[in-house]
Motif scaffolding. Structure first.
Motif, PDB file in Angstrom:
ATOM      1  N   GLY A 118       0.946  -1.186  -0.071  1.00 28.34           N
ATOM      2  CA  GLY A 118       0.047   0.181   0.108  1.00 28.34           C
ATOM      3  C   GLY A 118       0.750   1.214  -0.142  1.00 28.34           C
ATOM      4  O   GLY A 118       2.187   1.350   0.192  1.00 28.34           O
ATOM      5  N   PHE A 119       0.336   2.502  -0.053  1.00 27.81           N
ATOM      6  CA  PHE A 119       1.095   3.779  -0.346  1.00 27.81           C
ATOM      7  C   PHE A 119       0.257   4.634   0.721  1.00 27.81           C
ATOM      8  O   PHE A 119      -0.487   4.797   0.609  1.00 27.81           O
ATOM      9  CB  PHE A 119       0.997   4.261  -1.619  1.00 27.81           C
ATOM     10  CG  PHE A 119       1.984   5.554  -1.771  1.00 27.81           C
ATOM     11  CD1 PHE A 119       3.288   4.971  -2.108  1.00 27.81           C
ATOM     12  CD2 PHE A 119       1.479   6.554  -1.835  1.00 27.81           C
ATOM     13  CE1 PHE A 119       4.170   6.027  -2.348  1.00 27.81           C
ATOM     14  CE2 PHE A 119       2.631   7.685  -1.990  1.00 27.81           C
ATOM     15  CZ  PHE A 119       3.770   7.415  -2.208  1.00 27.81           C
ATOM     16  N   ASP A 120       1.289   5.035   1.604  1.00 29.47           N
ATOM     17  CA  ASP A 120       0.799   6.090   2.796  1.00 29.47           C
ATOM     18  C   ASP A 120       1.202   7.513   2.158  1.00 29.47           C
ATOM     19  O   ASP A 120       2.355   7.890   1.992  1.00 29.47           O
ATOM     20  CB  ASP A 120       1.783   6.034   4.129  1.00 29.47           C
ATOM     21  CG  ASP A 120       1.243   6.857   5.067  1.00 29.47           C
ATOM     22  OD1 ASP A 120       0.571   7.985   4.584  1.00 29.47           O
ATOM     23  OD2 ASP A 120       1.551   6.439   6.238  1.00 29.47           O
ATOM     24  N   SER A 121      -0.144   8.049   1.579  1.00 29.49           N
ATOM     25  CA  SER A 121       0.415   9.529   0.779  1.00 29.49           C
ATOM     26  C   SER A 121       0.847  10.661   1.620  1.00 29.49           C
ATOM     27  O   SER A 121       1.575  11.552   1.290  1.00 29.49           O
ATOM     28  CB  SER A 121      -1.098   9.829   0.113  1.00 29.49           C
ATOM     29  OG  SER A 121      -1.820   9.960   1.094  1.00 29.49           O
ATOM     30  N   SER A 122       0.273  10.462   3.025  1.00 35.90           N
ATOM     31  CA  SER A 122       0.848  11.613   3.932  1.00 35.90           C
ATOM     32  C   SER A 122       2.430  11.299   4.162  1.00 35.90           C
ATOM     33  O   SER A 122       3.000  12.535   4.416  1.00 35.90           O
ATOM     34  CB  SER A 122       0.394  11.352   5.305  1.00 35.90           C
ATOM     35  OG  SER A 122       0.494  10.090   6.122  1.00 35.90           O
ATOM     36  N   ARG A 123       2.935  10.056   4.048  1.00 35.15           N
ATOM     37  CA  ARG A 123       4.436  10.252   4.312  1.00 35.15           C
ATOM     38  C   ARG A 123       5.243   9.740   2.893  1.00 35.15           C
ATOM     39  O   ARG A 123       6.413   9.665   3.026  1.00 35.15           O
ATOM     40  CB  ARG A 123       4.622   8.888   5.367  1.00 35.15           C
ATOM     41  CG  ARG A 123       4.247   9.177   6.643  1.00 35.15           C
ATOM     42  CD  ARG A 123       4.688   7.921   7.625  1.00 35.15           C
ATOM     43  NE  ARG A 123       4.126   8.342   9.321  1.00 35.15           N
ATOM     44  CZ  ARG A 123       4.468   7.510  10.041  1.00 35.15           C
ATOM     45  NH1 ARG A 123       5.123   6.406   9.823  1.00 35.15           N
ATOM     46  NH2 ARG A 123       4.132   7.698  11.373  1.00 35.15           N
ATOM     47  N   VAL A 178       9.489   1.993   1.990  1.00 37.01           N
ATOM     48  CA  VAL A 178      10.419   2.513   1.203  1.00 37.01           C
ATOM     49  C   VAL A 178       9.831   3.901   0.714  1.00 37.01           C
ATOM     50  O   VAL A 178       8.577   4.098   0.379  1.00 37.01           O
ATOM     51  CB  VAL A 178      10.685   1.838  -0.153  1.00 37.01           C
ATOM     52  CG1 VAL A 178      11.716   2.323  -1.202  1.00 37.01           C
ATOM     53  CG2 VAL A 178      10.878   0.372   0.027  1.00 37.01           C
ATOM     54  N   SER A 179      10.703   5.014   1.074  1.00 36.45           N
ATOM     55  CA  SER A 179      10.324   6.442   0.654  1.00 36.45           C
ATOM     56  C   SER A 179      11.233   6.982  -0.061  1.00 36.45           C
ATOM     57  O   SER A 179      12.268   6.893   0.004  1.00 36.45           O
ATOM     58  CB  SER A 179       9.506   6.880   1.896  1.00 36.45           C
ATOM     59  OG  SER A 179      10.704   7.107   2.944  1.00 36.45           O
ATOM     60  N   GLY A 180      10.526   8.463  -0.432  1.00 40.23           N
ATOM     61  CA  GLY A 180      11.491   9.171  -0.935  1.00 40.23           C
ATOM     62  C   GLY A 180      12.530   8.889  -2.221  1.00 40.23           C
ATOM     63  O   GLY A 180      12.107   7.967  -3.227  1.00 40.23           O
ATOM     64  N   GLU A 181      13.756   9.252  -1.839  1.00 39.75           N
ATOM     65  CA  GLU A 181      14.870   8.757  -2.756  1.00 39.75           C
ATOM     66  C   GLU A 181      14.867   7.543  -2.953  1.00 39.75           C
ATOM     67  O   GLU A 181      15.030   6.854  -4.279  1.00 39.75           O
ATOM     68  CB  GLU A 181      16.032   9.210  -2.535  1.00 39.75           C
ATOM     69  CG  GLU A 181      17.521   8.765  -3.005  1.00 39.75           C
ATOM     70  CD  GLU A 181      18.573   8.997  -2.471  1.00 39.75           C
ATOM     71  OE1 GLU A 181      19.691   8.756  -2.669  1.00 39.75           O
ATOM     72  OE2 GLU A 181      18.621  10.041  -1.564  1.00 39.75           O
ATOM     73  N   SER A 207      13.175  13.006   4.985  1.00 40.44           N
ATOM     74  CA  SER A 207      13.286  11.720   5.012  1.00 40.44           C
ATOM     75  C   SER A 207      13.751  11.075   6.511  1.00 40.44           C
ATOM     76  O   SER A 207      14.469  12.137   7.076  1.00 40.44           O
ATOM     77  CB  SER A 207      14.539  11.379   3.966  1.00 40.44           C
ATOM     78  OG  SER A 207      14.822   9.996   4.126  1.00 40.44           O
ATOM     79  N   TRP A 208      13.840   9.839   6.730  1.00 40.18           N
ATOM     80  CA  TRP A 208      14.268   9.811   8.015  1.00 40.18           C
ATOM     81  C   TRP A 208      15.295   9.073   7.989  1.00 40.18           C
ATOM     82  O   TRP A 208      15.888   8.636   9.109  1.00 40.18           O
ATOM     83  CB  TRP A 208      13.021   8.314   8.521  1.00 40.18           C
ATOM     84  CG  TRP A 208      13.277   7.021   7.734  1.00 40.18           C
ATOM     85  CD1 TRP A 208      12.473   6.976   6.468  1.00 40.18           C
ATOM     86  CD2 TRP A 208      14.089   5.993   7.858  1.00 40.18           C
ATOM     87  NE1 TRP A 208      12.997   5.842   5.875  1.00 40.18           N
ATOM     88  CE2 TRP A 208      13.887   5.301   6.646  1.00 40.18           C
ATOM     89  CE3 TRP A 208      15.106   5.589   8.784  1.00 40.18           C
ATOM     90  CZ2 TRP A 208      14.252   4.000   6.423  1.00 40.18           C
ATOM     91  CZ3 TRP A 208      15.839   4.473   8.453  1.00 40.18           C
ATOM     92  CH2 TRP A 208      15.345   3.496   7.520  1.00 40.18           C
ATOM     93  N   TYR A 209      16.181   8.929   7.015  1.00 47.08           N
ATOM     94  CA  TYR A 209      17.631   8.866   6.875  1.00 47.08           C
ATOM     95  C   TYR A 209      18.390   9.956   5.870  1.00 47.08           C
ATOM     96  O   TYR A 209      17.738  10.544   5.256  1.00 47.08           O
ATOM     97  CB  TYR A 209      17.730   7.465   6.047  1.00 47.08           C
ATOM     98  CG  TYR A 209      17.087   7.485   4.568  1.00 47.08           C
ATOM     99  CD1 TYR A 209      17.894   7.842   3.641  1.00 47.08           C
ATOM    100  CD2 TYR A 209      15.739   6.847   4.449  1.00 47.08           C
ATOM    101  CE1 TYR A 209      17.321   7.910   2.389  1.00 47.08           C
ATOM    102  CE2 TYR A 209      15.243   7.042   3.215  1.00 47.08           C
ATOM    103  CZ  TYR A 209      16.228   7.401   2.075  1.00 47.08           C
ATOM    104  OH  TYR A 209      15.717   7.436   1.059  1.00 47.08           O
ATOM    105  N   LEU A 210      19.718   9.947   6.074  1.00 45.49           N
ATOM    106  CA  LEU A 210      20.482  10.437   5.174  1.00 45.49           C
ATOM    107  C   LEU A 210      21.720   9.768   4.546  1.00 45.49           C
ATOM    108  O   LEU A 210      21.966   8.634   5.120  1.00 45.49           O
ATOM    109  CB  LEU A 210      21.231  11.650   6.180  1.00 45.49           C
ATOM    110  CG  LEU A 210      20.352  12.839   6.755  1.00 45.49           C
ATOM    111  CD1 LEU A 210      21.175  13.657   7.634  1.00 45.49           C
ATOM    112  CD2 LEU A 210      19.660  13.601   5.696  1.00 45.49           C
TER     113      LEU A 210
END
Length: 222
Positions: A118-123, A178-181, A207-210
């Motif tokens: 599924g896809f969490d649009s808020s995050r 899995v999010s962002g980049e 993002s929760w990581y760098l």
């Protein structure tokens, strides 16, 4: 003659995980029927294409009164692949043969796993659900090895019995996010069967990581 699966290729890996996500089997009079419960036309077409390519069997589709759709193929020779087709959601695990396969085969399997996502649009985050711990551990490590950092979540849930309507025992479940980049990299490396799960995340910056200079930095919560 039975189907001879000497090795698992990309197509057979994808067929297996589509079954693991939304499939079940029936046996009758020595024959076997592999059914798919999914009403997405792209998934139906891909499943039918794989059955024809792998086994030379044309699929049929049946629509029930409640509008649920079942696509199925039937042949007594399908019994030869029965060892790959586990019964019950809790028993559907990634075969060891796939874990030992080349990258392209594993990517095909994970692409099929996105049927349970599924896809969490808020995050702006894609979540894949996995019920088997060994499969979850392998997928997480594999994605990390190809440069896709994930966030993971463990939980328990209760489902209702289809016949009595009563709550069943709690079951463990794992979610790989899995999010962002990393979502963009997942899209390039793995992809999706369903085009409806391809999202635009260009506007998402948090993002929760760098990542910097091939290093990974995560926020420490505790």
């Amino acid at each position: 003659n039975d189907f001879n699966i000497d090795f698992i290729d990309e197509d057979f890996a994808e067929f297996l995980v589509i079954y693991h996500a939304d499939g079940y089997i029936k046996t009758s009079s020595g024959g076997m029927t592999i059914c798919l419960c999914n009403d997405d036309q792209e998934v139906i077409e891909r499943y039918s294409e794989l059955c024809l390519k792998l086994f030379g069997i044309k699929c049929k589709t049946y629509v029930y009164k409640n509008n649920s759709v079942v696509t199925y193929c039937t042949c007594y020779r399908l019994r030869s692949i029965k060892r790959y087709l586990s019964f019950g959601a809790r028993n559907k695990t990634m075969p060891v043969e796939i874990m030992r396969s080349p990258k392209s085969v594993i990517c095909s399997y994970i692409r099929g796993m996105t049927l349970d996502s599924g896809f969490d649009s808020s995050r702006q985050r894609l979540y894949m659900t996995c019920v088997d711990k060994s499969t979850y551990n392998f997928i997480e490590q594999f994605l990390l090895n190809i440069g896709i950092f994930t966030c993971t979540r463990f939980g328990k849930y209760q489902s209702k019995n289809n016949h009595s309507g009563e709550l069943c025992d709690e079951k463990e479940t794992y979610r790989i996010g899995v999010s962002g980049e990393m979502y963009k990299r997942f899209l390039d490396e793995i992809g999706f069967i369903e085009s409806c799960k391809v999202y635009n995340t260009d506007s998402y910056n948090h993002s929760w990581y760098l990542t910097y200079n091939n290093r990974y930095y995560a926020y420490v919560k505790k």
